[in-house]
Design a protein around this motif. Structure first.
Motif, PDB file in Angstrom:
ATOM      1  N   LYS A 189       3.229  -4.233 -58.930  1.00 57.84           N
ATOM      2  CA  LYS A 189       2.563  -4.204 -61.018  1.00 57.84           C
ATOM      3  C   LYS A 189       1.062  -5.083 -60.403  1.00 57.84           C
ATOM      4  O   LYS A 189       0.313  -4.972 -60.960  1.00 57.84           O
TER       5      LYS A 189
ATOM      6  N   GLU B  74       4.311  -2.396 -67.635  1.00 58.52           N
ATOM      7  CA  GLU B  74       2.690  -3.073 -66.849  1.00 58.52           C
ATOM      8  C   GLU B  74       2.030  -1.266 -66.840  1.00 58.52           C
ATOM      9  O   GLU B  74       0.662  -1.640 -66.913  1.00 58.52           O
ATOM     10  N   LEU B  75       2.796  -0.594 -65.991  1.00 53.95           N
ATOM     11  CA  LEU B  75       2.091   0.666 -65.886  1.00 53.95           C
ATOM     12  C   LEU B  75       1.285   1.884 -67.003  1.00 53.95           C
ATOM     13  O   LEU B  75       0.803   1.991 -67.036  1.00 53.95           O
TER      14      LEU B  75
ATOM     15  N   ILE C 244      14.568 -12.083 -61.035  1.00 53.11           N
ATOM     16  CA  ILE C 244      15.955 -11.345 -60.510  1.00 53.11           C
ATOM     17  C   ILE C 244      16.488 -11.839 -61.307  1.00 53.11           C
ATOM     18  O   ILE C 244      18.047 -11.273 -60.716  1.00 53.11           O
TER      19      ILE C 244
ATOM     20  N   ASP D 168       8.484  -4.040 -64.792  1.00 56.91           N
ATOM     21  CA  ASP D 168       7.894  -2.588 -64.560  1.00 56.91           C
ATOM     22  C   ASP D 168       6.756  -1.596 -64.807  1.00 56.91           C
ATOM     23  O   ASP D 168       5.686  -1.615 -64.630  1.00 56.91           O
TER      24      ASP D 168
ATOM     25  N   GLU E 155      14.253  -6.600 -64.888  1.00 56.32           N
ATOM     26  CA  GLU E 155      12.972  -6.085 -63.995  1.00 56.32           C
ATOM     27  C   GLU E 155      12.199  -4.719 -64.535  1.00 56.32           C
ATOM     28  O   GLU E 155      10.840  -4.721 -64.080  1.00 56.32           O
TER      29      GLU E 155
ATOM     30  N   LEU F 199      12.420  -5.823 -55.329  1.00 54.23           N
ATOM     31  CA  LEU F 199      10.939  -6.193 -55.049  1.00 54.23           C
ATOM     32  C   LEU F 199       9.317  -5.567 -55.449  1.00 54.23           C
ATOM     33  O   LEU F 199       8.743  -5.300 -55.227  1.00 54.23           O
ATOM     34  N   THR F 200       9.979  -4.274 -56.439  1.00 51.86           N
ATOM     35  CA  THR F 200       9.651  -3.582 -56.844  1.00 51.86           C
ATOM     36  C   THR F 200       8.130  -4.072 -57.681  1.00 51.86           C
ATOM     37  O   THR F 200       7.011  -3.603 -58.266  1.00 51.86           O
ATOM     38  N   HIS F 201       8.316  -5.341 -57.592  1.00 49.43           N
ATOM     39  CA  HIS F 201       6.577  -6.162 -58.390  1.00 49.43           C
ATOM     40  C   HIS F 201       5.310  -5.772 -57.605  1.00 49.43           C
ATOM     41  O   HIS F 201       4.400  -5.445 -58.294  1.00 49.43           O
TER      42      HIS F 201
END
Lengths: 798, 65
Positions: free
Chosen positions: A54, B62-63, B48, B59, B55, A49-51
């Protein structure tokens, strides 16, 4: 790459964004400020669930809530009273979660089913700050669910009130449905009325009767459904003996309807169906605008919102959870750290150190000895204590203060501007109507007499007038809203404009406990500062953490040879053969040495008291200039529950020394306000809502200042965020200007009425004229009020 | 010219249909929360099923932007 670097340079917690003091917590290259944040990240990462991270940077909330506070949910009865719905497998609950603040929050909460088996569906409501969770109660219990939410930083607030008033959900959609029906009728009847207005040819004239009847059919739902509120309100107002603005409106509506029926059925005219529909459509929209409320703020809280839902009762040596309502005199109860004492009780066991800031306003906790009575509302700041209840919850010192006030408030009836006007409006309107009736009878034209009589009542219908207040005030409401002042309703703005006396509370209102720097009073050389820093590093006490934060830039870590933390007192440690004492006055300074006494954390190294990390309150920004600006036009008073140690500072701030009052109990504050009111003052009480709750309710305008608007809102008329405090003077000025706008728009709408009256008294009001005049005046008023409000807001830079 | 009866009936019927639709939406709670759906629509669909690597890749990128 740059943002990531920045984050690392500043050492901010990846989860909550707090400054990382010492980076002991690192996972996957992200730093965390504490174990709590780190474990939330790990849990979320584990469930993919690390979205969450984001959508926003640092969306998380640092966990400060203790999840054991929800122990009472184990009790089936209490848990069930919170549920919206329950059958054999599925249950649904709506929880108030004030920490919802960004899109990540919504995302995580709505993906709760991935985190926890048994949760079937979650819906978050951002504005109300609520989550509705549907779950299988044979897989997960409510208590576990609430604890899960607390673990990930979304601790719901459950109060006694939630368990009591579940069914009070009022149907706010009713008005919207009425507007929809009115709009439907308005649109259709206008379409059918157009041929009449454009002039009917000889051929179409055959259909005039048909158009009229169809039009009449459209007015029926208006009269029977949409207009109900006006009829009810008028009847009520006549019964109570004071004329409100709904009476001339209702009169206008009824006359419009009757005359339309007469004209259409007798074939003498086209009737006023579309005017009638339009009138109600606009009026209802005005009502709707006036009803604007803040879903997420509650202005009606009383003591029940602060008290716990249940307490732990000791029954024959066994601990049992009981609902607060089932608590009786003589019961033995157990109060843990940070729990609120729900009823007046005698201390039986344990060391009580009670924070009474809620009741008295005194900021430092008070020690209580065995056998002493502890009043309800105090919060235990130490270990577990045992108490015996001596008074039922509803009769405790604190709750009686609330209940007292409730009765008093009902007697005061505030006359809004439109109410004052309508007292004169209706008689004058009737007078003109009857004069024109008798005049035309006297002249000898009875047909014209009736036509003039009804036309006056139609034209006199104060539609624009009824709209000017709601539209102006709701525009003002949204201006205030943008600037961090939340008014309970539009009436509160009118009250605000009429205020001539301001009463301030001290603690938490003109001063704030939230401060970043921690000033040290005394002298602390760099070497000794490092010693203090090294000692405090080892402690988890919030004050120690604060000291560590304020010293961390300049100090280094020294080895400690001995360390002992004495709960409730302080820390004793030995560094480099020197004894370091950090803690409370009695622990550090003792009785033999004289030293400045005030709230704070004291430091002693060997025999020398070095000084104190002052926890003194800081005045809010801009206080001095605000008081100066206010003193020219308002009478200023100060009520403080504290001792008068700040009186010298305050008397230089406030113009009149006599109006400064210290050592005030909540009841004193209440009486002070009511005695001012008896002297004919219009009083605004500005308080933090903790110990002055009664005074807030009693005052003409109760204004609560709060640093966290969502978390705390007592019963009051308005809530002001602490950051907006310096704007207060401008708020007051702007509210006065808002009243001027209402007066002006009132004059404009009267002008329309007078022009219409010219035609009406002569008895030649054509349906077309009515159909034009009514919407025209409405549109003028709405645009005038919204434009001038915006203009004034700009002038006051709000 | 009797068409006019038909037309009026038609127009009223259509308007009634929309009024009914509004009532239905209102009763269904579509006007209860007018803010959250605007945020909800911006959430990406779940990825997922593609496994953890993808996934994480998303992440990081984006960062780093």
């Amino acid at each position: 790459m740059t943002p990531l670097k920045d984050v690392q340079k500043e050492q901010r917690c990846f989860h909550c964004g707090d400054v990382v003091v010492k980076a002991n917590y690192e996972v996957d290259g992200h730093d965390f400020c504490c174990l709590g944040c780190k474990s939330v990240y790990q849990v979320l990462n584990q469930h993919k669930l690390t979205h969450y991270y984001k959508y926003n940077t640092h969306p998380g909330i640092s966990i400060r809530k203790d999840k054991s506070q929800y122990f009472y949910l184990e009790d089936e009865g209490i848990a069930n009273s919170l549920l919206d719905y329950k059958d054999d497998h599925i249950a649904a609950v709506t929880l108030y979660v004030p920490t919802i603040h960004c899109s990540s929050c919504i995302w995580l909460l709505e993906n709760l089913h991935k985190l926890q088996q048994g949760v079937t569906n979650t819906r978050a409501d951002f504005l109300r700050k609520e989550v509705r969770i549907t779950f299988c109660h044979d897989i997960i219990k409510l208590k576990q669910l609430v604890e899960l939410l607390t673990e990930i930083g979304y601790a719901p607030i459950i109060t006694l009130k939630d368990t009591l008033s579940k069914s009070e959900k009022k149907d706010s959609n009713r008005l919207v449905r009425k507007i929809a029906v009115a709009g439907f009728c308005f649109g259709n009847s206008m379409m059918i009325s157009f041929p009449e207005y454009f002039g009917l040819g000889t051929f179409e004239r055959n259909y005039a009767q048909l158009f009229g009847v169809v039009n009449l059919l459209f007015t029926l739902p208006i009269m029977l459904y949409s207009g109900q509120d006006y009829f009810v309100s008028s009847i009520k107002s006549i019964r109570q003996g004071h004329l409100n603005l709904d009476i001339p409106l209702t009169l206008g509506i009824i006359v419009l309807f009757l005359r339309s029926v007469w004209e259409i059925l007798s074939g003498s005219g086209a009737g006023f169906s579309d005017t009638l529909c339009g009138l109600l459509f606009f009026l209802l929209i005005g009502r709707w605008v006036q009803q604007k409320t803040y879903h997420h703020l509650s202005f009606e809280r009383d003591y029940r919102s602060y008290f716990p839902v249940a307490v732990t009762k000791i029954d024959a040596g066994e601990e049992k959870t009981v609902a607060l309502s089932a608590l009786q005199v003589g019961d033995r109860i157990l109060i843990r750290n940070n729990e609120i004492i729900p009823a007046d009780a005698i201390l039986l066991k344990g060391a009580a150190r009670i924070d009474f800031s809620f009741v008295t306003g005194e900021s430092s906790p008070v020690d209580k000895i065995l056998g002493e009575i502890i009043y309800a509302g105090g919060k235990q700041t130490e270990q577990v204590i045992e108490l015996e209840v001596v008074k039922p919850v509803s009769q405790s010192y604190l709750t009686s203060l609330w209940n007292d006030q409730k009765n008093k408030k009902e007697q005061v009836f505030f006359q809004s501007f439109s109410n004052k006007i309508s007292r004169y409006f209706t008689p004058i309107l009737l007078l003109i109507a009857f004069i024109s009736l008798f005049f035309w009878f006297y002249i000898g034209e009875p047909g014209r007499a009736w036509s003039a009589f009804t036309a006056v009542l139609i034209i006199g219908c104060p539609c624009a007038l009824a709209l000017s207040s709601p539209f102006t005030l709701s525009a003002v409401l949204s201006v205030f809203d943008r600037n961090g002042l939340f008014m309970k309703d539009t009436l509160a703005i009118e009250k605000m404009a009429g205020i001539d006396t301001l009463v301030f509370d001290k603690t938490g209102t003109i001063s704030t406990l939230h401060q970043k720097e921690l000033p040290f009073k005394g002298s602390l050389p760099a070497m000794e500062a490092s010693m203090v820093f090294s000692v405090c590093r080892n402690s988890n006490h919030p004050l120690s953490r604060k000291i560590v934060q304020s010293l961390q830039d300049t100090c280094e870590i020294l080895p400690i040879s001995s360390y002992a933390e004495i709960p409730g007192k302080g820390i004793r440690a030995i560094i480099k053969n020197k004894e370091v004492l950090i803690g409370s006055y009695s622990f550090v300074v003792g009785t033999d040495v004289q030293f400045y006494k005030g709230p704070g954390t004291y430091v002693r190294i060997d025999e020398h008291v070095r000084g104190v990390f002052s926890m003194e309150q800081k005045w809010r920004d801009g206080l001095e200039s605000l008081i100066k600006a206010l003193s020219s036009s308002y009478e200023l008073h100060l009520l403080s529950g504290d001792v008068d140690r700040d009186s010298s500072v305050l008397s230089s701030l406030f113009p009149q020394r006599d109006y400064l009052n210290f050592n005030q109990l909540p009841a004193d504050k209440l009486h002070y306000i009511s005695s001012l009111q008896q002297n004919g003052k219009k009083v605004a009480m500005i308080g933090d809502g903790l110990n002055d709750a009664g005074a807030l309710k009693c005052a003409d305008l109760g204004l609560a200042v709060s640093d966290d608007v969502n978390n705390f809102s007592p019963a009051c008329d308005a809530i002001m965020s602490g950051a907006s405090f310096s704007k207060f003077c401008r708020f007051l000025g702007f509210s006065k200007k808002a009243m001027h706008i209402i007066y002006c728009s009132f004059a404009i709408s009267l002008l329309y009425n007078i022009v219409g009256m010219y035609f009406a008294t002569q008895g030649n009001l054509s349906p077309l004229l009515a159909a034009i005049l009514m919407p025209l005046s409405t549109i003028t008023i709405i645009s005038f009020t919204s434009l001038t409000t915006r203009l004034y807001a700009r002038k006051y830079t709000l | 010219m009797s068409a006019i009866f038909f037309l009026i009936a038609c127009s009223v019927f259509i308007a009634l249909f929309f009024l009914g639709a509004f009532f239905w939406a209102n009763k269904n709670g579509q006007h209860d929360d007018t803010y959250t759906p605007a945020i909800r629509i911006l959430f990406e669909d779940d990825v997922i099923s593609d496994g953890q690597e993808n996934e994480k890749g998303v992440d990081e990128s984006e960062l780093n932007k």
